[in-house]
Design a protein around this motif. Structure first.
Motif, PDB file in Angstrom:
ATOM      1  N   PHE A   1     -55.486 -16.299  -6.006  1.00 34.64           N
ATOM      2  CA  PHE A   1     -55.518 -17.512  -5.196  1.00 34.64           C
ATOM      3  C   PHE A   1     -54.994 -18.655  -6.066  1.00 34.64           C
ATOM      4  O   PHE A   1     -55.551 -18.927  -7.136  1.00 34.64           O
ATOM      5  CB  PHE A   1     -56.932 -17.821  -4.713  1.00 34.64           C
ATOM      6  CG  PHE A   1     -57.554 -16.735  -3.880  1.00 34.64           C
ATOM      7  CD1 PHE A   1     -57.398 -16.726  -2.504  1.00 34.64           C
ATOM      8  CD2 PHE A   1     -58.291 -15.717  -4.473  1.00 34.64           C
ATOM      9  CE1 PHE A   1     -57.976 -15.715  -1.733  1.00 34.64           C
ATOM     10  CE2 PHE A   1     -58.867 -14.707  -3.714  1.00 34.64           C
ATOM     11  CZ  PHE A   1     -58.709 -14.709  -2.336  1.00 34.64           C
ATOM     12  N   GLU A   2     -53.954 -19.311  -5.605  1.00 34.33           N
ATOM     13  CA  GLU A   2     -53.301 -20.349  -6.408  1.00 34.33           C
ATOM     14  C   GLU A   2     -53.297 -21.658  -5.611  1.00 34.33           C
ATOM     15  O   GLU A   2     -52.938 -21.680  -4.431  1.00 34.33           O
ATOM     16  CB  GLU A   2     -51.873 -19.910  -6.724  1.00 34.33           C
ATOM     17  CG  GLU A   2     -51.191 -20.691  -7.825  1.00 34.33           C
ATOM     18  CD  GLU A   2     -49.852 -20.095  -8.203  1.00 34.33           C
ATOM     19  OE1 GLU A   2     -49.354 -20.407  -9.289  1.00 34.33           O
ATOM     20  OE2 GLU A   2     -49.276 -19.306  -7.396  1.00 34.33           O
TER      21      GLU A   2
ATOM     22  N   ASP B   1     -55.028 -33.107   0.821  1.00 36.66           N
ATOM     23  CA  ASP B   1     -54.110 -33.219  -0.317  1.00 36.66           C
ATOM     24  C   ASP B   1     -53.890 -31.887  -1.026  1.00 36.66           C
ATOM     25  O   ASP B   1     -53.166 -31.844  -2.021  1.00 36.66           O
ATOM     26  CB  ASP B   1     -54.659 -34.234  -1.330  1.00 36.66           C
ATOM     27  CG  ASP B   1     -54.683 -35.645  -0.768  1.00 36.66           C
ATOM     28  OD1 ASP B   1     -53.598 -36.223  -0.607  1.00 36.66           O
ATOM     29  OD2 ASP B   1     -55.778 -36.158  -0.484  1.00 36.66           O
ATOM     30  N   TRP B   2     -54.491 -30.798  -0.530  1.00 34.70           N
ATOM     31  CA  TRP B   2     -54.399 -29.515  -1.205  1.00 34.70           C
ATOM     32  C   TRP B   2     -53.263 -28.665  -0.659  1.00 34.70           C
ATOM     33  O   TRP B   2     -52.914 -28.739   0.528  1.00 34.70           O
ATOM     34  CB  TRP B   2     -55.710 -28.732  -1.054  1.00 34.70           C
ATOM     35  CG  TRP B   2     -56.830 -29.256  -1.880  1.00 34.70           C
ATOM     36  CD1 TRP B   2     -57.775 -30.173  -1.510  1.00 34.70           C
ATOM     37  CD2 TRP B   2     -57.122 -28.899  -3.239  1.00 34.70           C
ATOM     38  NE1 TRP B   2     -58.645 -30.406  -2.553  1.00 34.70           N
ATOM     39  CE2 TRP B   2     -58.265 -29.645  -3.624  1.00 34.70           C
ATOM     40  CE3 TRP B   2     -56.538 -28.041  -4.153  1.00 34.70           C
ATOM     41  CZ2 TRP B   2     -58.828 -29.540  -4.887  1.00 34.70           C
ATOM     42  CZ3 TRP B   2     -57.093 -27.929  -5.415  1.00 34.70           C
ATOM     43  CH2 TRP B   2     -58.228 -28.669  -5.780  1.00 34.70           C
ATOM     44  N   SER B   3     -52.714 -27.823  -1.540  1.00 35.49           N
ATOM     45  CA  SER B   3     -51.781 -26.767  -1.151  1.00 35.49           C
ATOM     46  C   SER B   3     -52.251 -25.483  -1.821  1.00 35.49           C
ATOM     47  O   SER B   3     -52.748 -25.518  -2.949  1.00 35.49           O
ATOM     48  CB  SER B   3     -50.355 -27.092  -1.600  1.00 35.49           C
ATOM     49  OG  SER B   3     -49.869 -28.255  -0.947  1.00 35.49           O
ATOM     50  N   GLY B   4     -52.097 -24.356  -1.123  1.00 35.99           N
ATOM     51  CA  GLY B   4     -52.570 -23.106  -1.719  1.00 35.99           C
ATOM     52  C   GLY B   4     -51.946 -21.885  -1.078  1.00 35.99           C
ATOM     53  O   GLY B   4     -51.382 -21.947   0.025  1.00 35.99           O
ATOM     54  N   VAL B   5     -52.067 -20.769  -1.786  1.00 40.45           N
ATOM     55  CA  VAL B   5     -51.466 -19.517  -1.348  1.00 40.45           C
ATOM     56  C   VAL B   5     -52.286 -18.361  -1.915  1.00 40.45           C
ATOM     57  O   VAL B   5     -52.964 -18.514  -2.924  1.00 40.45           O
ATOM     58  CB  VAL B   5     -49.992 -19.450  -1.833  1.00 40.45           C
ATOM     59  CG1 VAL B   5     -49.927 -19.514  -3.340  1.00 40.45           C
ATOM     60  CG2 VAL B   5     -49.277 -18.203  -1.340  1.00 40.45           C
ATOM     61  N   TRP B   6     -52.242 -17.195  -1.235  1.00 41.41           N
ATOM     62  CA  TRP B   6     -52.979 -16.039  -1.737  1.00 41.41           C
ATOM     63  C   TRP B   6     -52.051 -14.831  -1.830  1.00 41.41           C
ATOM     64  O   TRP B   6     -50.992 -14.778  -1.208  1.00 41.41           O
ATOM     65  CB  TRP B   6     -54.181 -15.718  -0.854  1.00 41.41           C
ATOM     66  CG  TRP B   6     -53.851 -15.095   0.479  1.00 41.41           C
ATOM     67  CD1 TRP B   6     -53.491 -15.735   1.633  1.00 41.41           C
ATOM     68  CD2 TRP B   6     -53.868 -13.690   0.804  1.00 41.41           C
ATOM     69  NE1 TRP B   6     -53.276 -14.846   2.649  1.00 41.41           N
ATOM     70  CE2 TRP B   6     -53.492 -13.575   2.177  1.00 41.41           C
ATOM     71  CE3 TRP B   6     -54.159 -12.535   0.088  1.00 41.41           C
ATOM     72  CZ2 TRP B   6     -53.406 -12.341   2.826  1.00 41.41           C
ATOM     73  CZ3 TRP B   6     -54.074 -11.298   0.737  1.00 41.41           C
ATOM     74  CH2 TRP B   6     -53.706 -11.213   2.084  1.00 41.41           C
TER      75      TRP B   6
ATOM     76  N   LEU C   1     -57.165 -18.498  -9.401  1.00 39.41           N
ATOM     77  CA  LEU C   1     -58.370 -17.675  -9.371  1.00 39.41           C
ATOM     78  C   LEU C   1     -57.927 -16.228  -9.241  1.00 39.41           C
ATOM     79  O   LEU C   1     -57.159 -15.884  -8.340  1.00 39.41           O
ATOM     80  CB  LEU C   1     -59.273 -18.051  -8.188  1.00 39.41           C
ATOM     81  CG  LEU C   1     -59.587 -19.537  -7.986  1.00 39.41           C
ATOM     82  CD1 LEU C   1     -60.517 -19.708  -6.795  1.00 39.41           C
ATOM     83  CD2 LEU C   1     -60.187 -20.146  -9.243  1.00 39.41           C
ATOM     84  N   GLN C   2     -58.420 -15.383 -10.129  1.00 35.64           N
ATOM     85  CA  GLN C   2     -58.011 -13.977 -10.167  1.00 35.64           C
ATOM     86  C   GLN C   2     -59.261 -13.100 -10.181  1.00 35.64           C
ATOM     87  O   GLN C   2     -60.113 -13.236 -11.051  1.00 35.64           O
ATOM     88  CB  GLN C   2     -57.169 -13.739 -11.421  1.00 35.64           C
ATOM     89  CG  GLN C   2     -56.736 -12.315 -11.647  1.00 35.64           C
ATOM     90  CD  GLN C   2     -55.869 -12.175 -12.898  1.00 35.64           C
ATOM     91  OE1 GLN C   2     -55.129 -13.084 -13.271  1.00 35.64           O
ATOM     92  NE2 GLN C   2     -55.982 -11.042 -13.566  1.00 35.64           N
TER      93      GLN C   2
END
Length: 391
Positions: A277-278, A243-248, A126-127
């Motif tokens: 946001f990935e 079950d999610w992984s994410g980074v900003w 998301l950008q």
């Protein structure tokens, strides 16, 4: 449409801003006090969340969709968009989720949504443009995002599943078929460039929480019936997990990686730039209680995206999120045979041409050697028998 019990996503999703701590196993008195305080905040949020000013009116953008092509091995989950440059994205206007009026569009710009899968996991980027805003420990003064997916066949975007039951009567039986899956990332305690989401501590307790960065895994039937995976009115289920992984990341940050908590706020507030946001999650999970969406290659999933932002420095509240559409947006998870990008197609065409060129060159070389040998090689003298006269 996102509303307010845990985190609040933009479309018509409703997400609590804090994980319902009462659902967690409490280990000591200090933890108990902390959890009760947060739980009271959640209850207050629920009480004032999702109050629409009038009848719901939606004119969804037609023919919009998000493609998730098969692109194995190209994405590193780090918050940087460089490895997404060859992946096509879909651009959306961000309108208020509860009042999708074009005059109230998010002024920072459009949101670009990209997706892909590698045959095992699905990835999202998301950008969105926005001045840097970060206040450690105060999620409402930081941007926040959420994804929502349809699980039950009767689940609507509006009212986050659309079950008609109230807070005290919503159950898996009464609201069967209205389940939606929600991922919410509230970055107030998340260090840029670091991965959050599923972790051994919270997964070991059998719920979708994330006590470190608040990237939580939720399910919902209505805006007032949102729970961490593994929790709910029917009791806890120890088999659930996040079950999610994410980074900003934000483009104004000058260090490519390596931030630590003590360096907060990591950049000066008000700097212009772009938020990234990935996220990633396995296509299929071990969910057995209808709380996770299951992605299937070659099929379409209905999704929504929400975005919260402290406009002019004003903290946002749960139902003040923006959405990419006022209805579900199709997510197409493509098979490998139909999802080659232009770069891949060009590369394969080049590889084929190179192979033919090499073969042609070898054949030409052999023919040249043969011709030279015929022309320059030793000449054979025809044998002529000699007649010798005897006597």
């Amino acid at each position: 449409m996102f509303i307010d019990p845990i985190p609040q996503p933009p479309l018509h999703l409703t997400i609590p801003l804090e994980s319902p701590p009462a659902m967690r196993r409490i280990m000591n008195p200090v933890s108990l006090c902390s959890h009760l305080c947060v739980f009271l905040v959640v209850l207050i949020h629920r009480a004032r969340s999702h109050h629409e000013s009038g009848p719901w009116v939606c004119e969804p953008v037609s023919q919009v969709r998000v493609d998730a092509p098969f692109r194995p091995g190209i994405v590193t989950l780090d918050g940087h968009a460089d490895d997404w440059k060859d992946v096509d994205g879909s651009e959306f206007s961000l309108l208020p989720a509860l009042d999708p009026d074009e005059d109230k569009e998010y002024k920072g710009g459009k949101m670009i949504v990209k997706a892909l899968h590698d045959g095992r996991s699905v990835y999202f980027l998301l950008q969105v443009d926005g001045d840097y805003a970060y206040t450690k420990g105060d999620s409402n003064k930081c941007p926040s995002v959420a994804l929502m997916f349809q699980i039950g066949e009767s689940a609507t975007y509006h009212n986050m599943g659309g079950c008609s039951e109230g807070t005290n009567t919503c159950t898996s039986k009464a609201c069967k078929g209205h389940e939606v899956d929600i991922m919410h990332f509230s970055i107030g305690n998340a260090i840029p460039g670091r991965i959050y989401g599923g972790n051994p501590v919270d997964n070991g307790e059998g719920n979708g929480g994330d006590r470190f960065g608040h990237l939580v895994d939720l399910f919902s039937w209505t805006p007032h019936c949102i729970f961490l995976d593994g929790t709910g009115p029917s009791g806890n289920d120890s088999s659930a997990q996040n079950d999610w992984s994410g980074v900003w990341w934000h483009s104004s940050l000058t260090v490519h990686s390596g931030f630590v908590e003590e360096e907060s706020p990591y950049a000066s507030n008000g700097q212009k730039g772009t938020y990234f946001f990935e996220f990633s999650r396995p296509l299929r999970t071990t969910d057995r209680i209808q709380q996770d969406v299951q992605f299937t290659i070659g099929e379409t999933t209905k999704m929504a995206v929400a975005f919260w932002y402290p406009v002019d420095g004003t903290p946002w509240h749960g139902s003040s999120h923006y959405s990419i559409n006022c209805d579900w947006v199709p997510l197409d998870t493509s098979s490998g045979s139909a999802s080659l990008t232009k770069a891949e197609s060009t590369k394969r065409a080049w590889d084929t041409a190179s192979a033919f060129s090499l073969l042609f060159a070898v054949i030409s070389l052999c023919l040249s050697v043969f011709v030279v040998y015929r022309v320059m090689g030793p000449r054979m003298v025809a044998y002529k028998p000699m007649e010798v006269a005897m006597g």
